[in-house]
Structures are given as C-alpha cells and as structure tokens.
Design an enzyme around this catalytic site. Structure first.
Site, PDB file in Angstrom:
ATOM      1  N   PRO A  75     -61.490 -43.254 -58.511  1.00 44.69           N
ATOM      2  CA  PRO A  75     -60.643 -42.676 -58.279  1.00 44.69           C
ATOM      3  C   PRO A  75     -60.391 -42.334 -57.029  1.00 44.69           C
ATOM      4  CG  PRO A  75     -61.516 -42.190 -60.127  1.00 44.69           C
ATOM      5  CD  PRO A  75     -62.086 -42.632 -59.755  1.00 44.69           C
ATOM      6  N   GLU A  76     -59.324 -43.140 -57.074  1.00 46.10           N
ATOM      7  CA  GLU A  76     -59.222 -42.210 -54.989  1.00 46.10           C
ATOM      8  C   GLU A  76     -57.717 -41.498 -55.168  1.00 46.10           C
ATOM      9  OE1 GLU A  76     -59.922 -45.646 -51.552  1.00 46.10           O
ATOM     10  OE2 GLU A  76     -61.192 -46.021 -53.832  1.00 46.10           O
ATOM     11  N   LYS A  99     -58.605 -35.869 -53.820  1.00 43.89           N
ATOM     12  CA  LYS A  99     -59.433 -36.123 -55.039  1.00 43.89           C
ATOM     13  C   LYS A  99     -59.632 -34.770 -56.449  1.00 43.89           C
ATOM     14  CE  LYS A  99     -62.036 -39.586 -53.119  1.00 43.89           C
ATOM     15  NZ  LYS A  99     -63.341 -40.501 -53.267  1.00 43.89           N
ATOM     16  N   ARG A 140     -72.194 -47.818 -49.139  1.00 49.17           N
ATOM     17  CA  ARG A 140     -71.199 -48.424 -49.536  1.00 49.17           C
ATOM     18  C   ARG A 140     -70.591 -49.907 -48.725  1.00 49.17           C
ATOM     19  NH1 ARG A 140     -66.951 -44.691 -49.502  1.00 49.17           N
ATOM     20  NH2 ARG A 140     -68.276 -41.988 -50.144  1.00 49.17           N
TER      21      ARG A 140
END
Length: 262
Positions: free
Chosen positions: A2-3, A59, A249
């Site tokens: 979730p961003e 967040k 990433r």
C-alpha cells in the site's frame, strides 16, 4: 505494498464506516499486529469511546478518540481496512475487528502482518511520526525541491525515502519518474531547477489520479500497467522497458523517455 493512494482509500473506508461512532466492541483475533500494547489495553482504551475523523500522513493512518488516545495504523505490504456487518463471517486474515453499530464493523485485514496497530497519546504520535518527511500531497514545491537538492544519492531512492517525502513507494516512484522523463538512478542533487519543477508537477498529477482510483492503477497508458508484462514496452514510445535493482527494489524505466548515463 500500500502506498499513499491506497492509504487514502483506507482513510475513506474508516471515515464512512466508523468516524463519529462509538466503539461498542474490540475483538483482537491476532495479537501479532499489536505494537506496544496488549489486546486488553486496546479494548480498555477504545471501547465506549468515539472515533474522530481519521487523518493520513504518508502511509500512516491516524484515528483520534475522545479518550485522548490515537489509534495509528500502518499497512505494511498487505494490510487493508474493510467495512463489514458484525454478523458476517470473519476472513482468515481479519486481525482486529471494531464493532461500531449493529450493522457496521471496521476490520483490519492483513496477511503478512509486517506492520499493524499502535495506540498513542500526543507525545507518542509525535515519536512514531518523528523522521517522517512532509506528506507527498501536502509538500510545497520549494520544500520538495530543497529536500531533493540536499540528497546525493539516486533520485528514486530519495523519492521512496519516507524522511524526504512521506507516502511514495516503488510503483509510484517509477511512474512519477517516467512521467517526468527522469532516470531513476540519476543523482537527486544534480537535478536542474526545471527538472525539480517538472518532477513536482508530475508527482502531484500522478497522485491525484491514483487517489481517484484508490490505488496505483495498472492502466494501459501508465508505466504501471506494463511493468509486469513478459516483454514490457513503453506505453508512450514503444521502446522496450528496462529493469534493474536500485536500493534493493525492482526499478522499471524507459531508456528513450528517461535519458541518462545510467
């Protein structure tokens, strides 16, 4: 993971389901998502109290109560909030259930349990948010530009560093940089004033669109819509997309639309 757009969607779920309502019952089905408190402590602090209007910072989601406590939620990689009826069967990953009326129950659902729930007073809220940069939807252009100018590392690493700007994750950073025509591995401090201004504008526009969708949408016209294709091509120019690892990433970019030396 979730961003910011996902968490904003969760904020709206919280607001529509529980804001302004008294917590009738707290059921903790898995204490593994509780941080610094027991299930009993959570129940004692919240039951009989009224949830205020939830707020988001990056967040993080914050819900204050009439008892001087703030429930803080962080969704990690797989967390979410859903609103169900109290008599609906709980899902396997429903960890904490907040019953706020006869027909409304707010549920914290999380498969991997990498983050979870905190209960804090004002000082505790400040401690938990200490080191967080300004929210990506609230930061001003000059503050944003100054923060990047002070970073000597890779541009994408700076964007996903929550101490620089809060709320951006892997997908958003790649999408924003592609829209701005900037290479992820470029040094943040090497951007020109025009680069920083364009990046800020693209960030705001991307966030507004993603918030409207409630997530980072995998649209055909977005880089996000093609990054997982077996043979991904740029939706703008058709050039094969490239993948690399940056700060651990997976990073996706278009070598034609995002020119640079790296």
């Amino acid at each position: 993971m979730p961003e910011l757009p996902d968490v904003e969607a969760f904020r709206k779920v919280f607001e529509s389901c529980a804001s302004g309502r008294v917590v009738r019952r707290v059921e903790v089905r898995d204490t593994g998502v509780l941080h610094g408190m027991s299930a009993r402590r959570l129940r004692e602090a919240l039951e009989g109290r009224r949830f205020g209007k939830p707020e988001r910072h990056g967040k993080w989601l914050l819900a204050r109560t009439g008892g001087g406590h703030t429930l803080m939620l962080h969704f990690g990689m797989t967390g979410s909030l859903v609103c169900e009826r109290p008599d609906d069967a709980a899902e396997p990953h429903d960890r904490v259930l907040f019953t706020v009326s006869r027909d409304r129950q707010l549920r914290f659902r999380d498969q991997r349990k990498l983050q979870g729930l905190w209960l804090a007073d004002d000082a505790g809220v400040a401690r938990l948010l200490d080191g967080q940069g300004p929210d990506a939807m609230a930061v001003g252009r000059e503050e944003f530009g100054a923060a990047l100018a002070a970073r000597r590392g890779a541009l994408k690493t700076a964007l996903t560093d929550q101490s620089v700007v809060a709320g951006l994750g892997n997908l958003l950073a790649d999408e924003i940089l592609w829209r701005a025509g900037l290479r992820p591995a470029a040094r943040a401090c090497d951007l020109t004033e025009a680069d920083r201004r364009r990046l800020y504008t693209r960030m705001r526009a991307t966030l507004r669109s993603a918030i409207g969708a409630g997530r980072v949408p995998p649209r055909d016209s977005w880089l996000t819509g093609h990054r997982d294709d077996p043979d991904p091509h740029c939706p703008r120019c058709g050039t094969p997309l490239r993948r690399s690892r940056l700060a651990g990433r997976t990073t996706v970019w278009c070598p034609r639309c995002q020119p640079g030396d790296s």
